[in-house]
Design an enzyme around this catalytic site. Structure first.
Site, short mmCIF file in Angstrom:
data_model
loop_
_atom_site.label_atom_id
_atom_site.label_comp_id
_atom_site.label_asym_id
_atom_site.label_seq_id
_atom_site.Cartn_x
_atom_site.Cartn_y
_atom_site.Cartn_z
CD GLU A 52 -6.44 33.27 -3.08
OE1 GLU A 52 -6.25 31.96 -3.05
OE2 GLU A 52 -5.40 33.10 -4.35
CE LYS A 76 6.40 2.84 -6.43
NZ LYS A 76 6.10 4.07 -6.09
CG HIS A 120 -10.24 31.35 -5.58
ND1 HIS A 120 -10.58 30.70 -6.91
CD2 HIS A 120 -9.04 31.79 -5.71
CE1 HIS A 120 -9.56 30.89 -7.79
NE2 HIS A 120 -8.57 31.63 -7.38
P1 ATP Z 1 9.20 6.34 -5.10
O1 ATP Z 1 8.67 5.87 -6.36
O2 ATP Z 1 9.89 7.12 -5.06
O3 ATP Z 1 11.26 5.01 -5.64
P2 ATP Z 1 7.95 4.17 -3.17
O4 ATP Z 1 6.78 4.09 -3.38
O5 ATP Z 1 9.37 3.74 -2.87
O6 ATP Z 1 8.75 5.69 -4.05
P3 ATP Z 1 9.41 5.04 0.15
O7 ATP Z 1 10.60 5.11 -0.59
O8 ATP Z 1 8.64 3.71 0.63
O9 ATP Z 1 7.68 4.89 -1.48
O10 ATP Z 1 8.64 6.31 1.02
C1 ATP Z 1 9.29 6.81 1.06
C2 ATP Z 1 9.39 7.27 2.13
O11 ATP Z 1 7.55 7.92 2.57
C3 ATP Z 1 9.36 6.07 3.36
O12 ATP Z 1 10.23 6.10 4.36
C4 ATP Z 1 8.32 6.66 4.70
O13 ATP Z 1 9.25 7.30 5.25
C5 ATP Z 1 7.07 7.35 3.77
N1 ATP Z 1 5.92 5.89 3.57
C6 ATP Z 1 5.60 5.99 2.48
N2 ATP Z 1 4.62 5.03 1.98
C7 ATP Z 1 4.49 4.74 3.50
C8 ATP Z 1 3.27 3.99 4.66
N3 ATP Z 1 3.00 3.22 3.71
N4 ATP Z 1 3.61 3.35 5.59
C9 ATP Z 1 4.68 4.64 5.85
N5 ATP Z 1 5.18 5.61 5.49
C10 ATP Z 1 5.42 5.34 4.41
#
Ligand code: ATP
Length: 505
Positions: free
Chosen positions: A341, A119, A344
């Site tokens: 394990e 996000k 499972h």
């Molecule tokens: P939160 O809800 O915890 O704030 P968020 O949804 O904002 O999380 P981000 O902060 O945008 O998540 O993502 C964290 C890191 O994960 C990014 O810096 C990136 O390295 C990786 N990442 C997450 N989603 C993607 C994606 N769709 N493509 C590439 N990298 C991603």
């Protein structure tokens, strides 16, 4: 005042105070006025120990710009979310066209979805795409114990966005508010609700104040994984008009994210990212990023130049279950874990041949042992048989312990919880002997139905494993000696023992 002069003066002042104190000078008469002054200063400035400094992050990569470098191409998967978000950005990107058509400016976009799905990346990419300055703040930074501080911070943020854009000659600004649920929760719900409510009211006022004729157009992007907590006033048209769902990535999305994050990492030729994408169902983007990072650390630790598939497998386990723990486990417990394990694993092979990827009795975090299953394609619907099979795999650890040691242990608590969830899903999907039930099913009846489903599967597993004691012993012996067993080695063992696990339940 120059920083060194200021710091020197503070240091000298402190030294004088300490010396005076040591020589017996009585400070009590000035303590009260000084502390009042200090507290007032802290509150007004919104900084200090009680009220941490408000941290607005203007993001940029060059000295002169607050525009992030992240682009939509750096975000893997999320194709639908990206498309919806891009549409919403037209009003910043093509403001003349949208105003010719009489489209009112879009003021807010809410990104909602599980943590780590990208996000924040989306909001940054939006700023890059539209050439907007980017300011980020987190909901929790606004809400303080003092009335008025949060509202003041909201005003500051909008003011700062506009002035930053003007300074940099940009016509738009994106304000990103992470954890917006902290600041935008339903009014009247918080204990110190006056302060929360004032802060949210100010945010609403600021959003309402965004006009297309302003020289700097502002777009507020909020992010939350608890949309249900938000005050309806925030979600009404004209405020957060667009709600974009940012979900966990599917297999293709995971592959794309792995490709993005492996660009700067030397992978050995045998590394199969497609397999890794298949093995990581339920991982978010941030899990995948962390996985490749952990794999690279493992290669570094072993002094290798390239990341191998084994590094990746190891990293998957680490991200799923946490770091290996160096708890010392008694021999008896270790043996019990091994049989648990193995139980499972045998049932997993029975219900889905070829499904065991590895069996381990290396403790990680809270888990004393675990089996990892080979991937299946992402699945969204489950039949009754598939759910029953999953319940069988869950209960097999406890049943195996019972067969070998005569008693079960607390080690199966997590498995039982999982089996209960699955059985409950069956009941409410109308897949139990009760047929279709309403959500108001009395707790007693639900409990009885769940217990019946689980008991039946336990009995099936018990009948099955009773004939597999030889296989269980030889797999457990191997595990106790080696700590882990690959899926292939386990299947060879099944063949060597001349035991078929393919019997009907
Ligand atoms: P939160 O809800 O915890 O704030 P968020 O949804 O904002 O999380 P981000 O902060 O945008 O998540 O993502 C964290 C890191 O994960 C990014 O810096 C990136 O390295 C990786 N990442 C997450 N989603 C993607 C994606 N769709 N493509 C590439 N990298 C991603």
């Amino acid at each position: 005042m120059k920083k060194w002069v200021r710091e020197g003066a503070v240091g000298a002042g402190l030294a004088i105070v300490i010396l005076a104190f040591l020589s017996g000078f009585d400070f009590s008469f000035i303590l009260l006025p000084v502390s009042m002054l200090l507290l007032g200063g802290l509150i007004l400035n919104g900084r200090g120990g009680l009220s941490p400094r408000f941290n607005v992050n203007a993001v940029g990569n060059s000295e002169n710009s607050s525009i992030p470098k992240v682009t939509f191409d750096d975000i893997g998967g999320q194709e639908v979310a990206k498309r919806e978000f891009l549409e919403a950005l037209a009003f910043l990107k093509e403001s003349e066209r949208t105003s010719r058509l009489g489209i009112r400016p879009l003021k807010g976009v809410l990104l909602t979805g599980p943590p780590g799905t990208g996000k924040t990346l989306m909001a940054k990419a939006a700023a890059n795409y539209t050439g907007s300055v980017f300011l980020a703040a987190s909901g929790s930074e606004f809400v303080q114990m003092y009335a008025g501080v949060g509202a003041n911070r909201v005003r500051q943020l909008f003011k700062q966005a506009r002035s930053m854009a003007e300074r940099e000659g940009k016509s738009s600004a994106i304000i990103f508010i992470d954890e917006i649920d902290v600041l935008g929760a339903k009014r009247g719900k918080n204990v110190s609700h006056m302060e929360y409510d004032q802060t949210l009211n100010e945010l609403l006022t600021q959003i309402d104040g965004i006009r297309s004729e302003h020289s700097v157009r502002v777009l507020v992007v909020g992010a939350t994984n608890r949309k249900d907590l938000l005050d309806p006033a925030l979600l009404r048209p004209g405020r957060f008009d667009r709600i974009v769902q940012v979900d966990l990535p599917d297999k293709a999305g995971r592959l794309r994210i792995l490709e993005i994050h492996s660009v700067n990492k030397p992978l050995a030729p045998e590394v199969d990212l497609e397999l890794t994408a298949a093995e990581t169902t339920g991982f978010s983007g941030s899990h995948l990023e962390s996985l490749l990072n952990e794999a690279a650390i493992s290669a570094l630790r072993d002094g290798r130049e390239r990341i191998s598939q084994t590094d990746i497998s190891e990293a998957i386990e680490k991200v799923m279950l946490g770091e290996k723990s160096n708890r010392s486990i008694q021999a008896e417990e270790r043996e019990r874990v091994a049989y648990h394990e193995v139980g499972h694993a045998i049932i997993s092979e029975h219900v889905r041949p070829g499904s065991v990827a590895s069996i381990t009795i290396t403790p990680r975090n809270q888990a004393l042992g675990y089996i990892r299953q080979n991937p299946q394609d992402d699945q969204y619907l489950y039949t009754k048989d598939q759910l029953l099979d999953s319940i069988k795999v869950c209960v097999a650890g406890a049943v195996s312990e019972e067969l070998i040691f005569g008693q079960r242990s607390t080690g199966a608590a997590g498995d039982i919880e999982q089996a209960t969830d699955l059985a409950k899903r069956m009941v409410f999907a109308g897949l139990s002997h009760l047929g279709i039930v309403s959500t108001e099913l009395p707790a007693g009846e639900l409990h009885d139905a769940i217990v019946q489903i689980i008991r039946e599967q336990e009995q099936n597993v018990k009948d099955f494993l009773t004939n597999k004691i030889e296989l269980m012993k030889s797999a457990a012996k191997h595990l106790l000696a080696e700590e882990s067993l690959t899926g292939e080695a386990f299947r060879t063992m099944i063949e060597t023992c001349g035991l078929s696990v393919q019997i009907s339940s």
